[in-house]
Design an enzyme around this catalytic site. Structure first.
Site, short mmCIF file in Angstrom:
data_model
loop_
_atom_site.label_atom_id
_atom_site.label_comp_id
_atom_site.label_asym_id
_atom_site.label_seq_id
_atom_site.Cartn_x
_atom_site.Cartn_y
_atom_site.Cartn_z
N GLU A 162 0.83 -1.18 -0.09
CA GLU A 162 -0.11 0.04 0.04
C GLU A 162 0.97 1.10 0.04
O GLU A 162 1.83 1.36 0.78
CB GLU A 162 -0.95 -0.05 1.28
N LYS A 221 8.43 -1.78 -2.14
CA LYS A 221 7.83 -0.90 -0.81
C LYS A 221 8.76 -0.53 0.06
O LYS A 221 8.35 0.90 0.32
CB LYS A 221 6.47 -1.67 -0.11
N CYS A 277 5.85 4.21 9.21
CA CYS A 277 6.25 3.46 8.05
C CYS A 277 7.92 3.75 7.91
O CYS A 277 8.66 2.94 7.65
CB CYS A 277 5.44 3.52 6.68
C1 UDX Z 1 -0.22 -1.06 8.31
C2 UDX Z 1 0.61 -2.18 7.63
O1 UDX Z 1 -0.18 -3.32 7.85
C3 UDX Z 1 1.91 -2.09 7.93
O2 UDX Z 1 2.72 -3.05 7.57
C4 UDX Z 1 2.44 -0.68 7.34
O3 UDX Z 1 3.69 -0.63 7.49
C5 UDX Z 1 1.69 0.18 8.34
O4 UDX Z 1 0.38 0.31 8.18
P1 UDX Z 1 -1.73 -0.19 10.08
O5 UDX Z 1 -2.74 -0.41 9.28
O6 UDX Z 1 -1.20 1.16 10.13
O7 UDX Z 1 -0.39 -0.96 9.58
O8 UDX Z 1 -1.63 -0.75 11.46
P2 UDX Z 1 -2.76 -0.65 12.77
O9 UDX Z 1 -3.48 0.64 12.49
O10 UDX Z 1 -2.12 -1.15 13.89
O11 UDX Z 1 -3.74 -1.76 12.31
C6 UDX Z 1 -3.44 -3.28 12.41
C7 UDX Z 1 -4.70 -4.01 13.03
O12 UDX Z 1 -4.58 -5.18 12.78
C8 UDX Z 1 -4.84 -3.61 14.62
O13 UDX Z 1 -6.54 -3.14 14.49
C9 UDX Z 1 -4.86 -4.75 15.15
O14 UDX Z 1 -5.92 -5.02 16.27
C10 UDX Z 1 -5.02 -5.84 13.94
N1 UDX Z 1 -4.57 -7.37 14.25
C11 UDX Z 1 -3.28 -7.33 14.68
C12 UDX Z 1 -5.29 -8.39 14.03
O15 UDX Z 1 -6.61 -8.20 13.75
N2 UDX Z 1 -4.95 -9.52 14.30
C13 UDX Z 1 -3.61 -9.87 14.62
O16 UDX Z 1 -3.07 -11.04 14.75
C14 UDX Z 1 -2.96 -8.76 14.98
C1 UDX Z 2 4.42 7.19 3.78
C2 UDX Z 2 4.45 7.16 2.52
O1 UDX Z 2 4.43 8.69 1.89
C3 UDX Z 2 3.46 6.07 1.63
O2 UDX Z 2 3.51 5.97 0.46
C4 UDX Z 2 3.39 4.85 2.52
O3 UDX Z 2 2.38 4.12 2.21
C5 UDX Z 2 3.23 5.05 4.03
O4 UDX Z 2 4.29 5.86 4.64
P1 UDX Z 2 2.80 8.53 5.58
O5 UDX Z 2 3.94 7.96 6.61
O6 UDX Z 2 1.43 8.66 5.71
O7 UDX Z 2 3.06 7.83 4.10
O8 UDX Z 2 3.24 10.16 5.51
P2 UDX Z 2 3.80 10.89 4.40
O9 UDX Z 2 3.30 11.92 3.82
O10 UDX Z 2 4.81 10.31 3.67
O11 UDX Z 2 4.82 11.85 5.56
C6 UDX Z 2 5.88 11.11 6.38
C7 UDX Z 2 6.52 12.01 7.36
O12 UDX Z 2 7.44 12.93 6.87
C8 UDX Z 2 5.47 13.20 8.07
O13 UDX Z 2 6.18 13.30 9.44
C9 UDX Z 2 5.69 14.41 7.19
O14 UDX Z 2 5.62 15.47 8.11
C10 UDX Z 2 7.45 14.13 7.01
N1 UDX Z 2 7.55 15.16 5.71
C11 UDX Z 2 7.18 14.91 4.38
C12 UDX Z 2 8.43 15.99 5.84
O15 UDX Z 2 9.05 16.27 7.03
N2 UDX Z 2 8.99 16.76 4.73
C13 UDX Z 2 8.34 16.72 3.33
O16 UDX Z 2 8.60 17.11 2.57
C14 UDX Z 2 7.42 15.54 3.41
#
Ligand code: UDX
Ligand code: UDX
Length: 463
Positions: A162, A221, A277
Site C-alpha cells: 500500500e 515498498k 512507516c
Molecule cells: C499498516 C501495515 O499493515 C503495516 O505493515 C504498514 O507498515 C503500516 O500500516 P496499520 O494499518 O497502520 O498497519 O496498523 P494498525 O492501524 O495498527 O492496524 C492493524 C490492525 O490489525 C489492528 O487493528 C490490530 O488489532 C489488528 N490485528 C493485529 C489483528 O486483527 N490480528 C492480529 O493478529 C494482529
Molecule cells: C508514507 C508514504 O508516503 C506512503 O506511500 C506509505 O504507504 C506510508 O508511508 P505517511 O507516513 O502516511 O506515508 O506520510 P508522508 O506524507 O509520507 O509523511 C511522512 C513524514 O514525513 C511526516 O511526518 C511528514 O511530515 C514528513 N515530511 C514529508 C517532511 O517532513 N517533509 C516533506 O517534504 C514530506
C-alpha cells in the site's frame, strides 16, 4: 477467476480505508474487515461517523455509502476467512522490541498468526494478499505455513503493498500513482494476479497496474519509503547548514526542486519525519542488508534515520538554548502532536521525542492537537519509559484549544502543520504569554514577519 468475497484481517489505518474504497468501487464484492480488537470493530460500526477509529478526510462518506451494503466490519475472523476467496493481511508489523533483530527487524508474529489461522480454517482455495509492509521473502514463510495444512487446499500468495499516505488516504486510494502486485509467475500465480488486477481495474487504469514477481514487489515498498524519507533527511541536513550560513532552506529547496530531474516533492525541511512507516521500513532495509553482509548498503540507509534523530534533537536543543539554557518549570506549548496534519495518528511523531527531551529538562509541556486525545499523548510518552507515569501526568497538560495551551507560556513549538493554527488570533495568543514570547516553528507554517511585528521572537528551521 472472479472474486465475490474478500476478507481483510486488520481494521487499522491501512486495512480500514483500503477495504472501504474497494467496497465502494466494487459493489458486487462482499468485503468483510475483521480484527481481534473488539473495540475497533465496534467503532467501525458506529452510527456516529465521527467515531470511526481512523480519521481521514472523505473516509466517512465512503464508509457511509458501502457499510451494510457490501462492506462489513466483524470480529468473527474464522467465518470471514472461510467464506472469502481472497484474504488480505493488513495487520501491523512493528519493529521488534526483543531478541534477534531487536530495534531493527520487523516483528512478524502477527503475520504468522494470521497465516496459521488461515491454514486452520480454510476449506477451499484462497488467494492470500500481503498488504502489510514486509521484509523481502516473507511470502515464502507464509507459503510454507499454508502449505502444511494437509487439506488439499491451494494457496496463492500475492504481495500488494500500500502506498497511501495518511491524511490523503482516500484520494491516494482513488487516484493512485500505481498499483503494485507481485505474484508467482506460473499459471496459478498469474491467475491470482489477474484476479486482483481485475478488482483494481474497476477504478484504476490498467497502465497504472504493475505486476512483478513477489520479491520485487515486497522490496519496492521498502525502497519507495526509504527514498521518500531520504529526501526529507537530505533537506533537513541542509537546513542545519542554512542556519549556519545565512541561506534560507525554503529558497534552496525551491531552486533545487525546480530541476525536473530532482522534482519538488518531499523537499520540505521539518522538525523530522514521523509516521509508522519510514523509520520502520528503513530499519527493516538496514537489517536485511546486514543479514546479507552488505554493510555499506546498511550504513548508507541507516544514516537517513540518524539524520532524522538529529533533527528532532536539534530542535529541542534550540528551544533549550534560546530559553537561556533552562526550561525547568517553564511552560512550553506544543501545538500539534500528530506526525502530520489531517490524521489522528501519532506513531513516531517528532512531537513525542521533542517533548521527551524537554521533559528531561523538567519543562512543563502544554499540548493541543485538534484530533489527538489526551490518553494517546500520555500513552506515547509513557511508552518511552523515560520517566514515571506520575511524573508525565504532572509535567504534561493537554488542552482543548491553542489559546488555553499557550496561555502564560514562555514559548510555543509548532509540531504539526494543522491548518487551524494558521488561523489563530496570534495577537491574542501573544498578549497572554510571558515575555519575551518565543515561537519555534517546526513546520514553516506561520508567517515569520507577521509574528515579529506582533512582538514574538521567532525561529524557523533552516533560516
Ligand atoms: C499498516 C501495515 O499493515 C503495516 O505493515 C504498514 O507498515 C503500516 O500500516 P496499520 O494499518 O497502520 O498497519 O496498523 P494498525 O492501524 O495498527 O492496524 C492493524 C490492525 O490489525 C489492528 O487493528 C490490530 O488489532 C489488528 N490485528 C493485529 C489483528 O486483527 N490480528 C492480529 O493478529 C494482529
Ligand atoms: C508514507 C508514504 O508516503 C506512503 O506511500 C506509505 O504507504 C506510508 O508511508 P505517511 O507516513 O502516511 O506515508 O506520510 P508522508 O506524507 O509520507 O509523511 C511522512 C513524514 O514525513 C511526516 O511526518 C511528514 O511530515 C514528513 N515530511 C514529508 C517532511 O517532513 N517533509 C516533506 O517534504 C514530506
Amino acid at each position: 477467476m472472479k472474486i465475490s468475497k474478500i476478507c481483510c484481517i486488520g481494521a487499522g489505518y491501512v486495512g480500514g480505508p483500503t477495504m472501504a474504497v474497494i467496497a465502494q468501487k466494487c459493489p458486487e464484492i462482499k468485503v468483510t474487515v475483521v480484527d481481534i480488537n473488539e473495540q475497533r470493530i465496534t467503532d467501525w460500526n458506529s452510527d456516529n461517523l465521527n467515531k470511526l477509529p481512523v480519521f481521514e478526510p472523505g473516509l466517512d462518506k465512503v464508509v457511509e455509502e458501502a457499510r451494510g451494503r457490501n462492506l462489513f466490519f466483524s470480529i468473527n475472523v474464522d467465518k470471514a476467512i472461510e467464506e472469502a476467496e481472497m484474504i488480505f493481511i493488513s495487520v501491523n508489523t512493528p519493529t521488534k522490541t526483543y531478541g534477534k533483530g531487536k530495534d531493527m527487524a520487523a516483528d512478524l508474529k502477527y503475520i504468522e498468526l494470521c497465516a496459521r489461522q488461515i491454514a486452520k480454517v480454510a476449506k477451499t482455495d484462497k488467494i492470500v494478499v500481503e498488504k502489510s509492509t514486509l521484509p523481502v521473502r516473507t511470502a515464502q514463510a507464509i507459503k510454507s505455513i499454508l502449505s502444511q495444512t494437509g487439506k488439499g487446499v491451494n494457496f496463492q500468495i500475492l504481495s500488494n503493498p500500500e502506498f497511501l499516505a495518511e491524511g490523503t488516504a482516500i484520494q491516494d486510494l482513488l487516484n493512485p500513482d500505481r498499483i503494485l502486485i507481485g505474484g508467482e509467475l506460473n499459471e496459478k500465480g498469474i491467475e491470482a494476479i489477474n484476479a486482483l488486477v481485475n478488482i483494481y481495474a474497476s477504478w484504476v487504469s490498467k497502465d497504472k497496474i504493475l505486476t512483478t514477481n513477489v520479491w520485487s514487489s515486497e522490496l519496492s515498498k521498502l525502497v519507495a519509503n526509504a527514498f521518500l524519507a531520504q529526501r526529507v533527511s537530505s533537506i533537513n541536513s541542509i537546513s542545519e547548514l542554512c542556519e549556519s550560513t545565512g541561506a534560507d532552506v525554503r529558497e534552496v529547496s525551491r531552486a533545487v526542486g525546480m530541476d525536473s530531474r530532482i522534482g519538488s516533492k518531499f523537499l520540505n525541511a521539518s522538525v523530522g519525519f514521523g509516521g509508522s512507516c519510514f523509520q520502520k521500513d528503513i530499519l527493516n532495509l538496514v537489517y536485511i542488508a546486514k543479514s546479507y553482509g552488505l554493510n555499506e548498503v546498511a550504513d548508507y540507509w541507516e544514516q537517513v534515520i540518524l539524520m532524522n534523530n538529529h533533527q528532532k534533537s536539534r530542535f529541542a536543543s534550540k528551544i533549550l538554548s534560546t530559553l537561556y539554557n533552562t526550561v525547568s518549570g517553564k511552560k512550553i506549548a506544543m501545538l500539534g502532536w500528530a506526525f502530520k496534519k489531517d490524521t489522528n495518528d501519532t506513531r513516531e511523531s517528532a512531537a513525542i521525542y521533542v517533548a521527551d527531551q524537554l521533559l528531561e529538562e523538567k519543562a512543563n509541556i502544554a499540548v493541543y492537537d485538534p484530533k489527538v486525545e489526551s490518553n494517546r499523548i500520555y500513552a506515547d510518552l509513557n511508552y518511552l519509559n523515560s520517566r514515571s507515569e506520575d511524573e508525565n501526568s504532572l509535567l504534561v497538560q493537554v488542552h482543548n484549544n491553542s489559546y488555553e495551551a499557550c496561555k502564560d507560556a514562555h514559548a510555543i513549538a509548532i509540531m504539526t502543520e494543522w491548518d487551524e493554527f494558521k488561523d489563530c488570533d496570534w495577537q491574542r495568543i501573544y498578549d497572554n504569554m510571558l515575555k519575551p514570547a518565543f515561537i519555534f516553528d517546526g513546520r514553516f507554517l506561520l508567517d515569520r514577519e507577521e509574528l515579529k511585528k506582533i512582538g514574538f521572537k521567532s525561529f524557523s528551521i533552516g533560516i
